[in-house]
Design an enzyme around this catalytic site. Structure first.
Site, PDB file in Angstrom:
ATOM      1  N   GLU A   1       0.834  -1.220   0.000  1.00 39.41           N
ATOM      2  CA  GLU A   1       0.000   0.000   0.000  1.00 39.41           C
ATOM      3  C   GLU A   1       0.858   1.254   0.000  1.00 39.41           C
ATOM      4  O   GLU A   1       0.557   2.234  -0.667  1.00 39.41           O
ATOM      5  CB  GLU A   1      -0.913   0.027   1.237  1.00 39.41           C
ATOM      6  CG  GLU A   1      -2.124  -0.875   1.126  1.00 39.41           C
ATOM      7  CD  GLU A   1      -2.901  -0.640  -0.157  1.00 39.41           C
ATOM      8  OE1 GLU A   1      -3.147   0.530  -0.509  1.00 39.41           O
ATOM      9  OE2 GLU A   1      -3.250  -1.624  -0.844  1.00 39.41           O
TER      10      GLU A   1
ATOM     11  N   SER B   1       5.618  -7.816  -9.033  1.00 39.87           N
ATOM     12  CA  SER B   1       6.121  -6.698  -8.230  1.00 39.87           C
ATOM     13  C   SER B   1       5.132  -5.558  -8.434  1.00 39.87           C
ATOM     14  O   SER B   1       4.133  -5.712  -9.153  1.00 39.87           O
ATOM     15  CB  SER B   1       7.513  -6.267  -8.710  1.00 39.87           C
ATOM     16  OG  SER B   1       7.398  -5.605  -9.971  1.00 39.87           O
TER      17      SER B   1
END
Ligand SMILES: Cc1ncc(C[n+]2csc(CCOP(=O)(O)OP(=O)(O)O)c2C)c(N)n1
Ligand SMILES: [Mg+2]
Length: 440
Positions: free
Chosen positions: A116, A332
């Site tokens: 996040e 990723s």
């Protein structure tokens, strides 16, 4: 998954394939001019080639590529957390099992928060470990703290279980003054000398020959230590993997090759990565004892690694463990995996076959863990991660000059050039950078 997931009664490594050799060397037979060849019937002739111990056959036949195909997957626990064969239960104490569980879930929480944080532009990059927690924690728990680890980049749980503190993970990802690398590496390139964890470097497979070299040094100095080398199934296609495997086998090095086969190498699925039976099937070709395990079963990973360690030291031999698992997250933060795989596929692994829920079932079956404990641990661990993150954000970035002063006693010309150019750049465009975040 291509190979059928069969539970097996016992833990066994595949030996290098050996066909019966010649009954005995009968002396050199000369074929050159002037020398008389000894007389044989063709049935009596035995191969004398130095490169293989084998027999002659008179039928033309190519060996099928999948001569060893569908290598079975060793497991200890089923998806409901029930032990399949009690004699394979590693009998880990309640306290230790809780420790495994806490490392796996803390890693999961750290991943969510750092992911996040990248999405919000607070760090530049991140890689999650979702779904592979069992491979990390099960393997490292089976080793000694003195054993040396070479990782790829998706093994943060290994370092976490060894005791690397949350604020150090955060410091590395934020590249602040507490980061041992002072922000010169991308996030997730952790390293810790005290915990015998060699700093991650991104060029794939470079860690494999390096790990073998370290294991060779251990063997020469009789240290009773092993090296464990983690890599992905995609990385196994690199030339360095071949070099490493072959050196390890021929130099008889105490190294555990630990392949996390998570189904993908960025967007390349295993069906495009290789045509043989995965990575374990390659071991016998190198003369390396090999096993395939269910990587979502932390106990199977633990048993295989423990036995590989014991034998690697006792016999000075390399071992190959292929842990079957699934990369639940994107490769990723630079990747969007919805472009190449279905949400249903990801959901299956997330909801039906997750290493964390499997261990939780096991603990619940024994009344070691309940909903209340889960809630309170999740809350506590989230708070710890958030505190570490806030601390990392408060810390300054290292002074630019420091980035250039701690590696070389005499700075090479090209590094000096980089320093001058960075300083000039900062002077010119300084107002675009939050310079108050840098150490003065
Ligand atoms: C030598 C080299 N080639 C290509 C890359 C780009 N790259 C980074 S990760 C990756 C995929 C590796 O997949 P795998 O080994 O299966 O590991 P996973 O990401 O699945 O954990 C690639 C191709 C690289 N870092 N180094
Ligand atoms: Mg992979």
């Amino acid at each position: 998954m291509a190979a059928a997931a069969v539970g097996r009664a016992g833990l066994g490594f595949l030996r290098g394939l050996r066909l019966p050799g010649p009954a005995g060397v009968r002396g050199l037979r000369a074929g050159g001019e002037g020398l008389r060849q000894q007389e044989f019937t063709s049935l009596e002739e035995k191969p004398q080639f130095p490169g293989a111990s084998a027999v002659f056959i008179d039928k033309l036949e190519f060996i099928q590529p999948n001569v060893i195909s569908g290598i079975p997957i060793y497991r200890v626990m089923d998806r409901q957390g029930q032990i399949v064969n009690p004699s394979e239960d590693p009998q880990i104490s309640q306290e230790e099992v809780l420790k495994l569980y806490k490392s796996m879930t803390l890693l999961n929480t750290m991943d969510r928060i750092l992911y996040e944080s990248q999405r919000q532009g607070r760090i530049s990059f991140y890689m999650t470990n979702y779904g592979e927690e069992g491979t990390h924690v099960g393997s490292i728990a089976a080793l000694d703290d003195a054993d040396l680890v070479f990782g790829q980049y998706r093994e943060a749980g290994v370092l976490m279980h060894r005791g690397y503190p949350l604020d150090m993970f955060m410091a590395q990802c934020y590249g602040n003054t507490s980061d041992p690398g002072k922000g010169r590496q991308m996030p997730v390139h952790y390293g810790c000398k005290d915990l015998n964890f060699v700093t991650i470097s991104s060029p794939l497979a470079t860690q494999i020959p390096q790990a073998v070299g370290a294991a060779y040094a251990f063997k020469r100095t009789n240290t009773n230590r092993v090296v464990i080398c983690y890599f992905g199934e995609g990385t196994s296609s690199e030339g360095d993997a071949h070099a490493g495997f072959n050196f390890a086998a021929t130099l008889e090095c105490p190294v555990i090759f630990f392949c996390r086969n998570n189904g993908y190498a960025i967007s390349t699925p295993t069906s495009e990565q290789y045509r043989g039976d995965g990575i374990a099937a390659r071991g016998p070709g190198y003369g390396i004892q090999s096993i395939r395990v269910d990587g979502n079963d932390v106990f199977a990973v633990y048993n295989a690694t423990k036995e590989a360690r014991r034998r690697a030291i006792a016999e000075n031999q390399p071992f190959l463990i292929e842990a079957m698992t699934y990369r639940i997250g994107h490769h990723s933060t630079s990747d969007d995996s919805s472009a190449y795989r279905s949400v249903d596929e990801v959901n299956y692994w997330d909801k039906q076959d997750h290493p964390i829920s499997r261990l939780r079932h096991y603990m619940a079956n024994r009344n070691w863990w309940d909903e209340e404990q889960e809630k309170s641990w999740r809350k506590k661990s989230r708070k710890r991660v958030m505190e570490a993150l806030e601390e990392a954000e408060r810390k300054l970035k290292p002074k630019v000059q420091l980035l250039f002063s701690d590696v070389y006693s005499e700075m090479p010309w090209h590094i000096a050039k980089q320093q001058t150019s960075l300083e000039r750049h900062l002077k010119q465009y300084g107002e675009h950078y939050p310079l108050d975040h840098f150490e003065k």
